[in-house]
Design a protein around this motif. Structure first.
Motif, PDB file in Angstrom:
ATOM      1  N   ARG A  36       0.880  -1.144  -0.047  1.00  0.00           N
ATOM      2  CA  ARG A  36      -0.079  -0.075  -0.027  1.00  0.00           C
ATOM      3  C   ARG A  36       1.002   1.163   0.066  1.00  0.00           C
ATOM      4  O   ARG A  36       2.117   1.201   0.510  1.00  0.00           O
ATOM      5  CB  ARG A  36      -0.921  -0.153   1.137  1.00  0.00           C
ATOM      6  N   HIS A  37       0.280   2.349  -0.635  1.00  0.00           N
ATOM      7  CA  HIS A  37       1.072   3.614  -0.403  1.00  0.00           C
ATOM      8  C   HIS A  37       1.086   4.058   1.156  1.00  0.00           C
ATOM      9  O   HIS A  37       0.405   3.958   1.891  1.00  0.00           O
ATOM     10  CB  HIS A  37       0.227   4.773  -1.185  1.00  0.00           C
ATOM     11  N   PRO A  38       2.479   4.422   1.370  1.00  0.00           N
ATOM     12  CA  PRO A  38       2.497   4.809   3.049  1.00  0.00           C
ATOM     13  C   PRO A  38       1.574   6.015   3.297  1.00  0.00           C
ATOM     14  O   PRO A  38       1.230   6.067   4.552  1.00  0.00           O
ATOM     15  CB  PRO A  38       3.813   5.241   2.879  1.00  0.00           C
ATOM     16  N   LEU A  39       1.355   6.755   2.471  1.00  0.00           N
ATOM     17  CA  LEU A  39       0.229   7.837   3.331  1.00  0.00           C
ATOM     18  C   LEU A  39      -0.978   7.250   3.404  1.00  0.00           C
ATOM     19  O   LEU A  39      -1.756   7.568   4.553  1.00  0.00           O
ATOM     20  CB  LEU A  39      -0.170   8.869   2.069  1.00  0.00           C
ATOM     21  N   ALA A  40      -1.634   6.252   2.665  1.00  0.00           N
ATOM     22  CA  ALA A  40      -2.693   5.429   2.819  1.00  0.00           C
ATOM     23  C   ALA A  40      -2.514   4.496   4.219  1.00  0.00           C
ATOM     24  O   ALA A  40      -3.469   4.675   5.007  1.00  0.00           O
ATOM     25  CB  ALA A  40      -3.282   4.514   1.857  1.00  0.00           C
ATOM     26  N   THR A  41      -1.281   4.050   4.260  1.00  0.00           N
ATOM     27  CA  THR A  41      -1.040   3.159   5.710  1.00  0.00           C
ATOM     28  C   THR A  41      -1.102   4.119   6.779  1.00  0.00           C
ATOM     29  O   THR A  41      -1.663   3.755   7.951  1.00  0.00           O
ATOM     30  CB  THR A  41       0.345   2.593   5.331  1.00  0.00           C
TER      31      THR A  41
END
Length: 305
Positions: free
Chosen positions: A93-98
């Motif tokens: 997953r994209h780290p901003l989403a995580t």
């Protein structure tokens, strides 16, 4: 030496799931989490897989609850016990989403998150989500750096890397903790190095106790070489446990018997330099499991330290 547990029901690999878990549901999961909190467990943990391919389904099963949703559900019915992702495959997953998901979880739970991360091992899962399986270690290294920024104190975090590049994008709510503990899972040389140099702790994956001293020495050596000081949590997954006399076959690897004998066996982990143990109990029902949890907290835990 602290103690925690991977929750039953939420993941049902044939390696460790008990038969009764197949028919269990949310009420059972809540009951187990409440029992763990009542028995003084430091954390309850939840695994992560998005999708399991047909070739692995007979062994892994396809029962893998989402860790953020599950831990948030349990946060609402508990007060003290910490909430560990063991482990989140954050490279999917994209780290901003995580960061958005886990910062919200930490905020809602009053600062009880421990973010456990790992590289993952299922190639088809990566392919389905459009992520390069062969680069998963490299991507995880950068993702950890990006998550450090995104879960830090700044409302507008900044990260510039090969896989991810962001700045000027705000995220609130911020985590309740000033510093979200990040534990790295895995026992390969790359995972141990990642834990030592990028993590606040190490979550081994299946190391038998005779392998742990060498792994712990390597962690310490890597951190010393890099001049890293400060707290670092070394974990271990114990053999299956049964407190007391079972009256049924609990398996040859299971540590069982009187509470003090179980505690004596587990104290060997502390002597190796382990700070927290993750325990799992052999059981035939939810009631037997919660009884085991209670017995461990009341009868074994006082003799661990």
């Amino acid at each position: 030496m602290a103690y925690g547990m991977q929750l039953p029901i939420q993941s049902q690999s044939t390696i460790y799931a008990e038969p009764w878990e197949e028919a269990a549901g949310p009420a059972d999961l809540v009951a187990v989490a409440l029992a763990a909190e009542g028995a003084g467990f430091d954390y309850v943990a939840c695994c992560d897989h998005v999708a399991v391919p047909l070739r692995l389904a007979p062994a892994m099963s396809t029962v893998w609850y989402d860790p953020v949703a599950t831990l948030a559900h349990l946060a609402a019915v508990t007060e003290r016990v910490r909430l560990l992702s063991h482990v989140a495959i954050v490279g999917l997953r994209h780290p901003l989403a995580t960061a958005k998901q886990y910062a919200t979880l930490d905020h809602l739970s009053g600062g009880r998150l421990v973010l456990g991360v790992g590289a993952g091992h299922v190639a088809e899962e990566f392919a389905a989500l459009g992520v390069d399986f062969r680069r998963r270690g490299e991507v995880l290294d950068e993702t950890v750096d990006a998550l450090r920024a995104a879960l830090g104190p700044d409302e507008f975090p900044e990260h510039h890397g090969k896989a991810y590049d962001f700045e000027g994008l705000g995220q609130r709510p911020r985590p309740a903790q000033e510093h979200v503990p990040l534990w790295v899972g895995g026992s390969s040389p790359a995972a141990v190095r990642r834990a030592a140099l990028k993590g606040d702790g190490w979550l081994p994956q299946g190391d038998p106790r005779d392998r742990l001293p060498a792994q712990i020495a390597r962690l310490a050596g890597l951190r010393a070489q890099a001049g890293m000081e400060g707290p670092f949590t070394v974990g271990a997954i114990t053999e299956p446990l049964y407190v007391g006399e079972s009256g049924w076959d609990v398996g040859r690897r299971t540590i069982s018997g009187p509470a003090q004998a179980v505690a004596e066996s587990l104290r060997a982990y502390r002597a190796m330099g382990v700070h927290q143990i993750q325990v799992r109990f052999r059981c035939r029902s939810r009631t037997e499991l919660t009884d085991q949890i209670a017995a461990f907290g009341a009868e074994v835990a006082p003799h661990l330290n």
